[in-house]
Design an enzyme around this catalytic site. Structure first.
Site, PDB file in Angstrom:
ATOM      1  N   SER A  21     -33.051 -13.714  31.253  1.00  0.00           N
ATOM      2  CA  SER A  21     -33.532 -12.554  30.489  1.00  0.00           C
ATOM      3  C   SER A  21     -34.856 -12.064  31.062  1.00  0.00           C
ATOM      4  O   SER A  21     -35.074 -12.133  32.272  1.00  0.00           O
ATOM      5  CB  SER A  21     -33.634 -12.925  29.005  1.00  0.00           C
ATOM      6  OG  SER A  21     -34.450 -14.069  28.820  1.00  0.00           O
TER       7      SER A  21
ATOM      8  N   ASP B 153     -48.493 -11.138  26.824  1.00  0.00           N
ATOM      9  CA  ASP B 153     -48.334 -10.521  25.508  1.00  0.00           C
ATOM     10  C   ASP B 153     -47.955 -11.523  24.424  1.00  0.00           C
ATOM     11  O   ASP B 153     -47.514 -11.147  23.356  1.00  0.00           O
ATOM     12  CB  ASP B 153     -47.263  -9.421  25.572  1.00  0.00           C
ATOM     13  CG  ASP B 153     -45.922  -9.952  26.096  1.00  0.00           C
ATOM     14  OD1 ASP B 153     -45.805 -11.174  26.307  1.00  0.00           O
ATOM     15  OD2 ASP B 153     -44.999  -9.145  26.284  1.00  0.00           O
TER      16      ASP B 153
ATOM     17  N   HIS C 100     -44.253 -13.101  27.397  1.00  0.00           N
ATOM     18  CA  HIS C 100     -43.969 -13.001  28.825  1.00  0.00           C
ATOM     19  C   HIS C 100     -45.104 -13.613  29.637  1.00  0.00           C
ATOM     20  O   HIS C 100     -46.252 -13.656  29.186  1.00  0.00           O
ATOM     21  CB  HIS C 100     -43.713 -11.548  29.199  1.00  0.00           C
ATOM     22  CG  HIS C 100     -42.540 -10.979  28.466  1.00  0.00           C
ATOM     23  ND1 HIS C 100     -42.688 -10.090  27.418  1.00  0.00           N
ATOM     24  CD2 HIS C 100     -41.215 -11.214  28.599  1.00  0.00           C
ATOM     25  CE1 HIS C 100     -41.483  -9.787  26.947  1.00  0.00           C
ATOM     26  NE2 HIS C 100     -40.583 -10.459  27.633  1.00  0.00           N
TER      27      HIS C 100
END
Length: 256
Positions: free
Chosen positions: A14, A187, A190
């Site tokens: 992902s 963040d 990530h």
């Protein structure tokens, strides 16, 4: 396809994978480490879960491909582990289904070749406070907690034990780092360059210790066109040339 043929390392997952060439990411680091040794191929899909991965597995890794990867590094679980949304929409996948999905991914990859090697990455932890602060105005009912990440991480480890797949426990590895909540993320979810360094170090540990033949650790993989040449830069004595094929002094981190 360009030649000469090199081993192919595929990163499949992902957003942790899709963004692995951003912000000093771990995919970019691996590409540098394996320059002239292996081709790092990116198959990352932002927001995906293990359910969507299964839907395209045959397309990303077709069984009739003329060349199969030497190594596949798989990351799914972070989005699966998010709390379910009241609408029924969203990336959440119940834990039992996630376990079965990861087993199916492992079995499919193992069926491609007797020599294919596989590494699963577990969910890393998250900075819960930062996640809530940066996404509250964008997403509805976003639930991303370390309790859930831990559960899916443990499940991934068990899948690896059952299928014979190597698993890197990022959930634990990150938390061994000082100030990991602030240093490892851009963040809260990530990865920053610091977080990516942890991923790379853990991958290299596995590749060095695994009893795989051939060994896929970067120092064991042959360097392409590494022969000495009279066209190389001339040494200070003016009598010989210096072969730069194995030079690594440009790297911020000198790895074993």
């Amino acid at each position: 396809m360009v030649g000469p043929a090199r081993p192919q390392f595929v990163l499949f997952g992902s957003s942790i994978v899709q963004l692995s060439y951003s912000n000093g990411g771990w995919g970019a680091m691996l590409s540098d480490i394996y320059a002239r040794k292996a081709d790092i191929l990116l198959r990352g899909y932002y927001g995906w879960n293990s359910r969507r991965a299964l839907q395209v597995l045959d397309q990303v890794f077709p069984k009739d491909a003329s060349v199969q990867p030497s190594l596949v590094i798989v990351y799914f679980g972070g989005n699966d582990s998010m709390g379910s949304h009241s609408s029924g929409l969203g990336p959440h996948v119940p834990l039992p289904e996630y376990i079965e999905n990861m087993k199916k991914i492992a079995r499919h990859l193992q069926s491609l070749s007797d020599s294919i090697r596989i590494i699963f990455l577990t969910c890393p932890p998250v900075n819960e406070e930062k996640v809530c602060g940066t996404t509250s105005g964008i997403f509805s009912e976003l639930v991303r907690t370390n309790e859930l990440c831990g559960q899916y991480s443990e499940a991934c480890i068990k899948v690896g034990q059952e299928t014979g797949v190597k698993v890197i426990d990022l959930f634990s590895a990150f938390q061994r780092s000082d100030d990991w909540m602030n240093a490892c993320f851009t963040d809260g979810i990530h990865l920053s360059a610091e977080g990516s360094k942890i991923v790379v170090e853990e991958i290299l540990k596995v590749l060095k210790s695994a009893e795989w033949k051939p060994c896929l650790h970067w120092k064991s993989v042959p360097t392409e066109f590494s022969e000495d040449s009279s066209y190389d830069l001339v040494a200070a004595d003016g009598k010989r040339t210096l072969n730069p094929s194995e030079w690594t002094f440009h790297r911020e981190i000198q790895r074993d």
